[in-house]
Design an enzyme around this catalytic site. Sequence first.
Site, mmCIF file in Angstrom:
data_model
loop_
_atom_site.group_PDB
_atom_site.id
_atom_site.type_symbol
_atom_site.label_atom_id
_atom_site.label_comp_id
_atom_site.label_asym_id
_atom_site.label_seq_id
_atom_site.Cartn_x
_atom_site.Cartn_y
_atom_site.Cartn_z
ATOM 1 C CB THR A 153 -9.880 2.513 3.139
ATOM 2 O OG1 THR A 153 -9.162 1.286 3.021
ATOM 3 C CG2 THR A 153 -10.460 2.890 1.794
ATOM 4 C CG ASN A 262 2.638 -9.359 4.809
ATOM 5 O OD1 ASN A 262 2.313 -9.287 3.622
ATOM 6 N ND2 ASN A 262 3.656 -10.079 5.229
ATOM 7 C CD GLU A 385 -6.787 -6.896 4.722
ATOM 8 O OE1 GLU A 385 -5.618 -6.597 4.399
ATOM 9 O OE2 GLU A 385 -7.231 -6.818 5.875
HETATM 10 P P1 TGC Z 1 5.866 0.626 -0.876
HETATM 11 O O1 TGC Z 1 6.867 1.663 -1.256
HETATM 12 O O2 TGC Z 1 5.806 -0.644 -1.633
HETATM 13 O O3 TGC Z 1 6.065 0.263 0.675
HETATM 14 C C1 TGC Z 1 6.105 1.240 1.680
HETATM 15 C C2 TGC Z 1 6.727 0.586 2.901
HETATM 16 O O4 TGC Z 1 5.884 -0.495 3.348
HETATM 17 C C3 TGC Z 1 6.588 -1.754 3.264
HETATM 18 N N1 TGC Z 1 5.609 -2.738 2.751
HETATM 19 C C4 TGC Z 1 5.120 -3.739 3.483
HETATM 20 N N2 TGC Z 1 5.398 -4.145 4.720
HETATM 21 C C5 TGC Z 1 4.735 -5.219 5.179
HETATM 22 N N3 TGC Z 1 3.794 -5.861 4.468
HETATM 23 C C6 TGC Z 1 3.469 -5.468 3.216
HETATM 24 N N4 TGC Z 1 2.532 -6.115 2.519
HETATM 25 C C7 TGC Z 1 4.163 -4.375 2.662
HETATM 26 N N5 TGC Z 1 4.107 -3.741 1.475
HETATM 27 C C8 TGC Z 1 5.014 -2.734 1.547
HETATM 28 C C9 TGC Z 1 7.723 -1.511 2.298
HETATM 29 O O5 TGC Z 1 8.780 -2.388 2.554
HETATM 30 C C10 TGC Z 1 8.074 -0.073 2.636
HETATM 31 O O6 TGC Z 1 8.771 -0.064 3.859
HETATM 32 P P2 TGC Z 1 9.951 1.005 4.152
HETATM 33 O O7 TGC Z 1 10.386 0.693 5.535
HETATM 34 O O8 TGC Z 1 10.985 0.723 3.091
HETATM 35 O O9 TGC Z 1 9.324 2.356 3.992
HETATM 36 O O10 TGC Z 1 4.454 1.308 -0.846
HETATM 37 P P3 TGC Z 1 3.589 1.860 -2.029
HETATM 38 O O11 TGC Z 1 3.088 3.202 -1.624
HETATM 39 O O12 TGC Z 1 4.314 1.717 -3.351
HETATM 40 O O13 TGC Z 1 2.331 0.882 -2.015
HETATM 41 C C11 TGC Z 1 2.389 -0.393 -2.436
HETATM 42 C C12 TGC Z 1 0.974 -1.006 -2.447
HETATM 43 C C13 TGC Z 1 0.139 -0.480 -3.603
HETATM 44 C C14 TGC Z 1 1.188 -2.494 -2.624
HETATM 45 C C15 TGC Z 1 0.245 -0.708 -1.120
HETATM 46 O O14 TGC Z 1 -0.063 0.631 -1.011
HETATM 47 C C16 TGC Z 1 -0.993 -1.519 -0.972
HETATM 48 O O15 TGC Z 1 -0.939 -2.642 -0.486
HETATM 49 N N6 TGC Z 1 -2.220 -0.982 -1.343
HETATM 50 C C17 TGC Z 1 -3.467 -1.633 -1.079
HETATM 51 C C18 TGC Z 1 -4.128 -1.015 0.115
HETATM 52 C C19 TGC Z 1 -4.905 -2.004 0.911
HETATM 53 O O16 TGC Z 1 -4.726 -3.215 0.839
HETATM 54 N N7 TGC Z 1 -5.760 -1.519 1.786
HETATM 55 C C20 TGC Z 1 -6.452 -2.357 2.695
HETATM 56 C C21 TGC Z 1 -7.154 -1.548 3.752
HETATM 57 S S1 TGC Z 1 -7.584 -2.495 5.162
HETATM 58 C C22 TGC Z 1 -8.791 -3.501 4.649
HETATM 59 O O17 TGC Z 1 -9.148 -3.621 3.518
HETATM 60 C C23 TGC Z 1 -9.392 -4.289 5.720
HETATM 61 S S2 TGC Z 1 -10.633 -5.340 5.226
HETATM 62 C C24 TGC Z 1 -10.661 -6.245 6.628
HETATM 63 C C25 TGC Z 1 -11.736 -7.210 6.746
HETATM 64 O O18 TGC Z 1 -12.914 -6.835 6.921
HETATM 65 O O19 TGC Z 1 -11.390 -8.422 6.740
HETATM 66 P P1 FAD Z 2 -9.800 2.120 -5.727
HETATM 67 O O1 FAD Z 2 -8.462 2.140 -5.100
HETATM 68 O O2 FAD Z 2 -10.396 3.409 -6.149
HETATM 69 O O3 FAD Z 2 -9.824 1.106 -6.937
HETATM 70 C C1 FAD Z 2 -10.815 1.139 -7.971
HETATM 71 C C2 FAD Z 2 -10.360 0.209 -9.098
HETATM 72 O O4 FAD Z 2 -9.126 0.677 -9.619
HETATM 73 C C3 FAD Z 2 -10.107 -1.213 -8.633
HETATM 74 O O5 FAD Z 2 -10.528 -2.121 -9.628
HETATM 75 C C4 FAD Z 2 -8.602 -1.263 -8.520
HETATM 76 O O6 FAD Z 2 -8.081 -2.589 -8.656
HETATM 77 C C5 FAD Z 2 -8.193 -0.389 -9.667
HETATM 78 N N1 FAD Z 2 -6.837 0.149 -9.535
HETATM 79 C C6 FAD Z 2 -6.278 0.747 -8.464
HETATM 80 N N2 FAD Z 2 -4.997 1.078 -8.716
HETATM 81 C C7 FAD Z 2 -4.752 0.685 -9.981
HETATM 82 C C8 FAD Z 2 -3.607 0.743 -10.827
HETATM 83 N N3 FAD Z 2 -2.459 1.252 -10.407
HETATM 84 N N4 FAD Z 2 -3.718 0.257 -12.090
HETATM 85 C C9 FAD Z 2 -4.884 -0.295 -12.528
HETATM 86 N N5 FAD Z 2 -5.994 -0.381 -11.766
HETATM 87 C C10 FAD Z 2 -5.920 0.104 -10.517
HETATM 88 N N6 FAD Z 2 -10.437 -0.492 4.631
HETATM 89 C C11 FAD Z 2 -9.918 -0.255 5.870
HETATM 90 O O7 FAD Z 2 -9.009 0.562 6.017
HETATM 91 N N7 FAD Z 2 -10.398 -0.916 6.965
HETATM 92 C C12 FAD Z 2 -11.401 -1.825 6.882
HETATM 93 O O8 FAD Z 2 -11.795 -2.413 7.898
HETATM 94 C C13 FAD Z 2 -11.981 -2.069 5.599
HETATM 95 N N8 FAD Z 2 -13.043 -2.927 5.486
HETATM 96 C C14 FAD Z 2 -13.697 -3.003 4.297
HETATM 97 C C15 FAD Z 2 -14.907 -3.704 4.216
HETATM 98 C C16 FAD Z 2 -15.627 -3.736 3.017
HETATM 99 C C17 FAD Z 2 -16.961 -4.438 2.980
HETATM 100 C C18 FAD Z 2 -15.097 -3.116 1.859
HETATM 101 C C19 FAD Z 2 -15.832 -3.163 0.549
HETATM 102 C C20 FAD Z 2 -13.887 -2.450 1.927
HETATM 103 C C21 FAD Z 2 -13.193 -2.361 3.140
HETATM 104 N N9 FAD Z 2 -12.026 -1.586 3.243
HETATM 105 C C22 FAD Z 2 -11.456 -1.367 4.482
HETATM 106 C C23 FAD Z 2 -11.552 -0.811 2.102
HETATM 107 C C24 FAD Z 2 -10.816 -1.608 1.042
HETATM 108 O O9 FAD Z 2 -9.543 -1.969 1.486
HETATM 109 C C25 FAD Z 2 -10.752 -0.774 -0.226
HETATM 110 O O10 FAD Z 2 -12.073 -0.752 -0.764
HETATM 111 C C26 FAD Z 2 -9.770 -1.319 -1.237
HETATM 112 O O11 FAD Z 2 -8.440 -1.180 -0.768
HETATM 113 C C27 FAD Z 2 -9.893 -0.629 -2.602
HETATM 114 O O12 FAD Z 2 -9.896 0.762 -2.482
HETATM 115 P P2 FAD Z 2 -11.054 1.646 -3.189
HETATM 116 O O13 FAD Z 2 -12.353 1.072 -2.797
HETATM 117 O O14 FAD Z 2 -10.785 3.049 -2.878
HETATM 118 O O15 FAD Z 2 -10.867 1.363 -4.729
#
Ligand code: TGC
Ligand code: FAD
Length: 405
Positions: A153, A262, A385
């Site tokens: 992020t 995942n 996530e």
């Molecule tokens: P899209 O075109 O759907 O996919 C791109 C490529 O990625 C593959 N793929 C996955 N592979 C494994 N697991 C998944 N869940 C996957 N989702 C997609 C897909 O097959 C493709 O592969 P290839 O080989 O064909 O290129 O990608 P998109 O740009 O349309 O994005 C889809 C979307 C919105 C679902 C994705 O960007 C997303 O999941 N956004 C959310 C971001 C997020 O979750 N960030 C988390 C940051 S880390 C965090 O929060 C840690 S907190 C940890 C803690 O403290 O516990």
């Molecule tokens: P945004 O993406 O700006 O989203 C803002 C709002 O818009 C949300 O309500 C969202 O649901 C909504 N939104 C987004 N897209 C759409 C759409 N297409 N249509 C309608 N609504 C939409 N990240 C890491 O990489 N590593 C970490 O270790 C990690 N740890 C974290 C720990 C904490 C305590 C927190 C709070 C976050 C952490 N994150 C980490 C980041 C986290 O994954 C992001 O905060 C999260 O993915 C959302 O991104 P954002 O905060 O930029 O919100």
Amino acid sequence: MATTTRAASAPTAAAPATTATLQDFFELEALYTSEERLIRDSVREFVRAEILPQVGEWWQDGHFPADLPRKFGEMGMLGVTLPEEYGGAGASATAYGLLNREVEYGDSGMRSFVSVQSSLVMYPLFTYGREALKRAWLPRLASGEAIGCFGLTEPDAGSDPGAMRTRCRRVGDEWVVNGVKRWITSGSTSHVAVVWARDEEDGTVRGFLIETDTPGFSAVDIKTKASMRASVTSELYLDDVVVPDASRFDVTGLRGPLSCLNQARYGIAWGVLGAGFACLEEAAAYVEDRPVFGMPLAGKQLVQASLADMFSDLTKGALLAYHLGRLKEQGKDTPARVSMAKRDNVRTALAAARSARDLLGGNGITTEYGAIRHMLNLETVATYEGTDTVHTLVLGREITGHNAF
Ligand code: TGC
Ligand code: FAD
């Protein structure tokens, strides 16, 4: 016909449910292997002895104890599914799920540490790292001697990681990385950071394991959190950080980071049940002891309705997590299945925490009880996530085939 009247102050009281009946109403216990039960029981004991007595204070103080990673390591809680030769225990996905559930019974921030270390650092290193890199870091990460973080992020790229601005540039046998990562769990306490960056040359997303004492790397904590207070969350700055090519992961594109998510989302689908059940148990015990209008709260119908909803929804969440675990062990943990479980179980746990906080009345707003701490933590879990909305859109795409992001 004879009618029986019952004094309003003396409802019939069957024995209140125990932890075992509340947490395993559908007898999943019999379906776990002896190893899975052993791991679950040892982590349960550890959490109750080492985390629960102090976590309210840690949370209040915004403190993550520095000795916890080693203790997690000694307990074998880090990278538990990895092979033993790399420091893991070769345990099943279900064992990893149970472990997360027990840790999050204590606190979501503690589970965050375990999730990041295991699913977001050790998993990509094991899956995409070169052998020498794995041998150098995996055993140290498993023991808790080394801490890792995951930088995906950015300030302007959260739900849409494809919008990342962090860049990498190849120079001979090295790479130069520049950018900012935000909201990074364990960021300032880490020895290594998994960092995702876009190649300036061809636009490909690449991943690196970066040692955090490399010149140009720095981390600053985010101190204003009203959630996940017992967890370290930081901003990472990469200013011309030079990384050897040997530390580059063997994967390209967003598939790299998303495949790690995942794993972590799967663990969250289990973990939040721990927080939810902790809230249910706390509320059930509280209403038994709390008199209102001449009787325990537990005897009131609306209170029972609230408990029944928590109980029912958490039990369904446990069945979902268990089945997903067994599917994962067969390689069938598709992203959409994991999205459904993460979204649904987080909603359930958050609703349970809010209900518990309500049932505790004024006491429910203090950190002497767990409900508000869990509730506020779970607001983060619903956001990181993949937000609830992101997972809704993953499911919408699964049903319709239309990408509505
Ligand atoms: P899209 O075109 O759907 O996919 C791109 C490529 O990625 C593959 N793929 C996955 N592979 C494994 N697991 C998944 N869940 C996957 N989702 C997609 C897909 O097959 C493709 O592969 P290839 O080989 O064909 O290129 O990608 P998109 O740009 O349309 O994005 C889809 C979307 C919105 C679902 C994705 O960007 C997303 O999941 N956004 C959310 C971001 C997020 O979750 N960030 C988390 C940051 S880390 C965090 O929060 C840690 S907190 C940890 C803690 O403290 O516990
Ligand atoms: P945004 O993406 O700006 O989203 C803002 C709002 O818009 C949300 O309500 C969202 O649901 C909504 N939104 C987004 N897209 C759409 C759409 N297409 N249509 C309608 N609504 C939409 N990240 C890491 O990489 N590593 C970490 O270790 C990690 N740890 C974290 C720990 C904490 C305590 C927190 C709070 C976050 C952490 N994150 C980490 C980041 C986290 O994954 C992001 O905060 C999260 O993915 C959302 O991104 P954002 O905060 O930029 O919100």
